[in-house]
Design a protein around this motif. Structure first.
Motif, short mmCIF file in Angstrom:
data_model
loop_
_atom_site.label_atom_id
_atom_site.label_comp_id
_atom_site.label_asym_id
_atom_site.label_seq_id
_atom_site.Cartn_x
_atom_site.Cartn_y
_atom_site.Cartn_z
N SER A 198 0.81 -1.22 0.00
CA SER A 198 0.00 0.00 0.00
C SER A 198 0.85 1.27 0.00
O SER A 198 0.42 2.31 -0.50
CB SER A 198 -0.97 0.01 1.19
N ASP A 247 3.20 1.87 -1.88
CA ASP A 247 3.55 2.16 -3.27
C ASP A 247 2.40 2.78 -4.05
O ASP A 247 2.56 3.15 -5.21
CB ASP A 247 3.98 0.87 -3.98
N ALA A 248 1.24 2.90 -3.43
CA ALA A 248 0.03 3.35 -4.14
C ALA A 248 0.17 4.74 -4.76
O ALA A 248 -0.28 4.97 -5.88
CB ALA A 248 -1.18 3.29 -3.22
N ALA A 249 0.80 5.67 -4.06
CA ALA A 249 0.94 7.03 -4.59
C ALA A 249 1.81 7.04 -5.85
O ALA A 249 1.47 7.69 -6.84
CB ALA A 249 1.53 7.97 -3.54
N ALA A 251 -0.12 5.45 -8.69
CA ALA A 251 -1.12 6.41 -9.19
C ALA A 251 -0.48 7.46 -10.08
O ALA A 251 -1.02 7.82 -11.13
CB ALA A 251 -1.85 7.08 -8.03
N GLU A 252 0.69 7.94 -9.69
CA GLU A 252 1.39 8.95 -10.49
C GLU A 252 1.77 8.41 -11.88
O GLU A 252 1.58 9.07 -12.89
CB GLU A 252 2.65 9.39 -9.74
N ASN A 258 -1.51 7.86 -13.88
CA ASN A 258 -2.11 9.12 -14.31
C ASN A 258 -1.34 9.77 -15.45
O ASN A 258 -1.93 10.38 -16.34
CB ASN A 258 -2.24 10.08 -13.13
N ASP A 311 -6.74 8.51 -7.71
CA ASP A 311 -6.00 9.03 -6.55
C ASP A 311 -5.33 7.87 -5.81
O ASP A 311 -5.51 6.69 -6.16
CB ASP A 311 -6.91 9.84 -5.63
N THR A 312 -4.55 8.20 -4.81
CA THR A 312 -3.81 7.19 -4.06
C THR A 312 -4.73 6.15 -3.41
O THR A 312 -4.44 4.95 -3.51
CB THR A 312 -2.90 7.86 -3.01
N ARG A 344 -5.66 3.48 -5.95
CA ARG A 344 -4.61 2.51 -6.27
C ARG A 344 -4.33 1.58 -5.09
O ARG A 344 -4.01 0.41 -5.28
CB ARG A 344 -3.32 3.20 -6.72
N ALA A 345 -4.47 2.10 -3.86
CA ALA A 345 -4.30 1.23 -2.69
C ALA A 345 -5.37 0.15 -2.69
O ALA A 345 -5.09 -1.03 -2.42
CB ALA A 345 -4.34 2.05 -1.41
#
Length: 195
Positions: free
Chosen positions: A27, A29-31, A34-35, A38, A54-55, A58-59
């Protein structure tokens, strides 16, 4: 030089090579995922979505993939700890007869493309699919994406279909190329035949 080691806790395999480590995502790594996602949504035809995520999205996606037994792998730059790519696979179609077939996705941070990261992620994903007893891996790629098609062919995927104008993005029609890799040669899908 590549080395593969079994992770503690049995989550999977880690592959370290040329300053990149491939490992299972979590979790945290979710940000970064997402980046990367996106950026592909906004600037490429690799993803045929027009909405960013958003984060928390992806989480939840990582958690859902794990719960379903599918891997989410990340490529991490040595020394920096930066997630520079990710890959996963899931059901190709949601019917029992397709249970041995998966469709995958692989995305690399825009400033790190062309450095072999996608190939390393794919190699590990193929290892995982074989270990999970999958028989075929399917790639659905925008037909004009010659780099991705070339990567897949270099990994042994064969072109098996081409659908014309089935998608749209950036105000134009998109064709979809299908490629597949047969992962094993078993004659009996479920191993029920007598030996």
């Amino acid at each position: 030089m590549r080395r593969m080691v079994k992770e503690r806790g049995g989550q999977g395999t880690v592959m370290a090579t040329a300053g990149i480590t491939i490992r299972d995502a979590d979790s945290a790594d979710a940000a970064a995922i997402a980046e990367i996602y996106n950026d592909a949504v906004a600037h490429t035809t690799a993803i045929w979505n027009e909405r960013t995520v958003d984060t928390p999205n992806r989480a939840a996606w990582i958690a859902d993939r794990r719960k379903a037994g599918f891997p989410v792998l990340v490529a991490v730059a040595a020394g920096q700890g930066e997630v520079v790519g990710y890959a996963s696979y899931g059901d190709w179609r949601a019917f029992d007869g397709y249970r041995h077939t998966v469709e995958h996705s692989v995305y690399v941070r825009s400033n790190r493309r062309g450095a072999g990261i996608g190939r390393r992620l794919m190699e590990m994903l193929i290892v995982r699919a074989r270990a999970d007893g999958k028989h075929v891996m399917v790639a659905a790629i925008e037909a004009g994406n010659e780099v991705s098609i070339g990567l897949h062919r270099a990994l042994g995927f064969e072109a098996v279909g081409h659908l014309r104008e089935v998608g749209t993005k950036f105000g134009k029609w998109l064709d979809l190329a299908f490629l597949q890799l047969t992962l094993d040669s078993r004659p009996d899908p479920d191993g029920r035949s007598p030996v």
